[in-house]
Design a protein around this motif. Structure first.
Motif, PDB file in Angstrom:
ATOM      1  N   ARG A  16       0.715  -0.998   0.086  1.00  0.00           N
ATOM      2  CA  ARG A  16       0.233  -0.075  -0.262  1.00  0.00           C
ATOM      3  C   ARG A  16       1.394   1.090  -0.070  1.00  0.00           C
ATOM      4  O   ARG A  16       0.798   2.173  -0.602  1.00  0.00           O
ATOM      5  N   PRO A  17       1.814   1.372   0.897  1.00  0.00           N
ATOM      6  CA  PRO A  17       2.789   2.781   1.029  1.00  0.00           C
ATOM      7  C   PRO A  17       3.380   2.823  -0.726  1.00  0.00           C
ATOM      8  O   PRO A  17       3.937   4.096  -1.421  1.00  0.00           O
ATOM      9  N   MET A  18       3.351   1.703  -1.514  1.00  0.00           N
ATOM     10  CA  MET A  18       4.166   2.276  -3.056  1.00  0.00           C
ATOM     11  C   MET A  18       3.445   2.291  -3.631  1.00  0.00           C
ATOM     12  O   MET A  18       3.386   3.220  -4.327  1.00  0.00           O
ATOM     13  N   TRP A  19       1.827   2.103  -3.463  1.00  0.00           N
ATOM     14  CA  TRP A  19       0.686   2.825  -4.564  1.00  0.00           C
ATOM     15  C   TRP A  19       0.180   3.803  -4.315  1.00  0.00           C
ATOM     16  O   TRP A  19       0.916   4.589  -4.850  1.00  0.00           O
ATOM     17  N   GLU A  20       0.834   4.619  -2.597  1.00  0.00           N
ATOM     18  CA  GLU A  20       0.303   5.732  -2.189  1.00  0.00           C
ATOM     19  C   GLU A  20       1.285   6.650  -2.431  1.00  0.00           C
ATOM     20  O   GLU A  20       1.662   7.745  -3.447  1.00  0.00           O
ATOM     21  N   ALA A  21       2.600   5.648  -2.633  1.00  0.00           N
ATOM     22  CA  ALA A  21       3.376   6.954  -3.231  1.00  0.00           C
ATOM     23  C   ALA A  21       3.450   7.229  -4.893  1.00  0.00           C
ATOM     24  O   ALA A  21       4.046   8.006  -5.233  1.00  0.00           O
ATOM     25  N   LEU A  22       2.448   6.094  -5.494  1.00  0.00           N
ATOM     26  CA  LEU A  22       3.131   6.533  -7.080  1.00  0.00           C
ATOM     27  C   LEU A  22       1.784   7.594  -7.226  1.00  0.00           C
ATOM     28  O   LEU A  22       2.424   7.752  -8.357  1.00  0.00           O
ATOM     29  N   GLY A  23       0.804   7.140  -6.259  1.00  0.00           N
ATOM     30  CA  GLY A  23      -0.294   8.189  -6.683  1.00  0.00           C
ATOM     31  C   GLY A  23       0.117   8.968  -5.940  1.00  0.00           C
ATOM     32  O   GLY A  23       0.330  10.741  -6.822  1.00  0.00           O
ATOM     33  N   ALA A  24       0.937  10.000  -5.142  1.00  0.00           N
ATOM     34  CA  ALA A  24       2.228  10.990  -5.261  1.00  0.00           C
ATOM     35  C   ALA A  24       3.061  12.008  -6.115  1.00  0.00           C
ATOM     36  O   ALA A  24       2.670  12.967  -6.393  1.00  0.00           O
TER      37      ALA A  24
END
Length: 283
Positions: free
Chosen positions: A71-79
């Protein structure tokens, strides 16, 4: 310039200042197309930095586990997508073996159903944003691109593979529907019989297979020292001019990197079994 200024040689100094000002204006104008890229959380598994005037490097770097996506990786890609503006996005991996081997399903195994649904929604929304982005996106698979990792790779407009590259949807082998947009990208890029075959078998594809199937747009040989120069040239290029660097560093994928799927005999068998079923769309 006045006659007196020309005679005195003043134009040389003046012109050098003009050239410097024009250069600074040019690079500032390119950089202005990049919105503010906010710092990513430490240890989120993704590094991002402005690699050039109009390019952002996005590096998957979980520090092991084949960059299994959390999840943190997906959130980072979104950011990153939030702050990228019109810059070229160059998506690479710091892992020696994998671009990304898929989602971290072990981390989700014991979580509540609502949390699992939320994770998948975040994954699909991020992939859709990446796929629909108007500015250039380049992914480089210098290793395994499996499952959701294949989804990230295939969501980019330019998809570069090296001799180490491989792509598969391993969930097919345990009876699951291909994830991470696979039904879309297989249907969009492969001939129907091959798309159906891959969706049902999850057969791993090597670099030459990926090119032959239309899943990779370029082959760039790492062993010939072309990868790092490609990164440098993409970082320096305006967003509208990345094709020149990709063309310059690309090469035909050698036959030794093929699995045999696209041999005449195997492909004929695949077409015979998985060919036209009377459906006009889908696999």
């Amino acid at each position: 310039f006045s006659h007196e200024a020309v005679q005195s040689g003043a134009p040389l100094a003046y012109m050098s200042r003009v050239v410097a000002a024009m250069r600074d204006f040019f690079f500032c104008a390119l950089a202005a197309s990049v919105a503010a890229l906010a710092p990513l959380p430490a240890a989120c598994g993704v590094n991002a930095w402005q690699a050039g005037p109009a390019a952002i490097r996005v590096e998957l770097d979980r520090g092991g586990k084949l960059n299994a996506l959390t999840r943190p990786m997906w959130e980072a890609l979104g950011a990153v997508l939030d702050g990228a503006g019109d810059a070229t996005l160059l998506v690479t991996s710091a892992d020696a073996k994998a671009f990304s081997a898929g989602a971290d399903v072990r981390a989700l195994a014991d979580r509540p159903a609502a949390e699992k649904r939320s994770f998948l929604q975040l994954e699909y929304e991020t992939l859709e944003r990446l796929r629909e982005r108007q500015a250039p996106t380049v992914a480089v698979a210098d290793g395994l691109a499996y499952g959701a990792g294949a989804g990230v790779f295939m969501a980019c407009a330019e998809r570069v593979v090296t001799e180490k590259g491989a792509l598969a949807m391993p969930e097919c082998r345990i009876g699951l529907v291909p994830d991470a947009g696979a039904l879309h990208f297989l249907t969009a890029h492969c001939e129907p019989a091959v798309a159906r075959y891959l969706a049902l078998t999850g057969l791993p594809l090597n670099a030459r297979d990926m090119v032959d199937a239309g899943l990779a747009t370029r082959y760039v040989p790492r062993k010939e020292g072309q990868l790092e120069p490609l990164y440098a040239e993409l970082a320096a290029a305006p967003s509208s001019s990345i094709d020149a660097a990709l063309d310059r560093r690309g090469a035909p994928a050698p036959g030794r990197l093929a699995s045999g799927l696209f041999s005449d005999a195997t492909l004929a068998s695949v077409r015979a079994v998985f060919g036209d079923t009377g459906h006009t769309a889908g696999v």
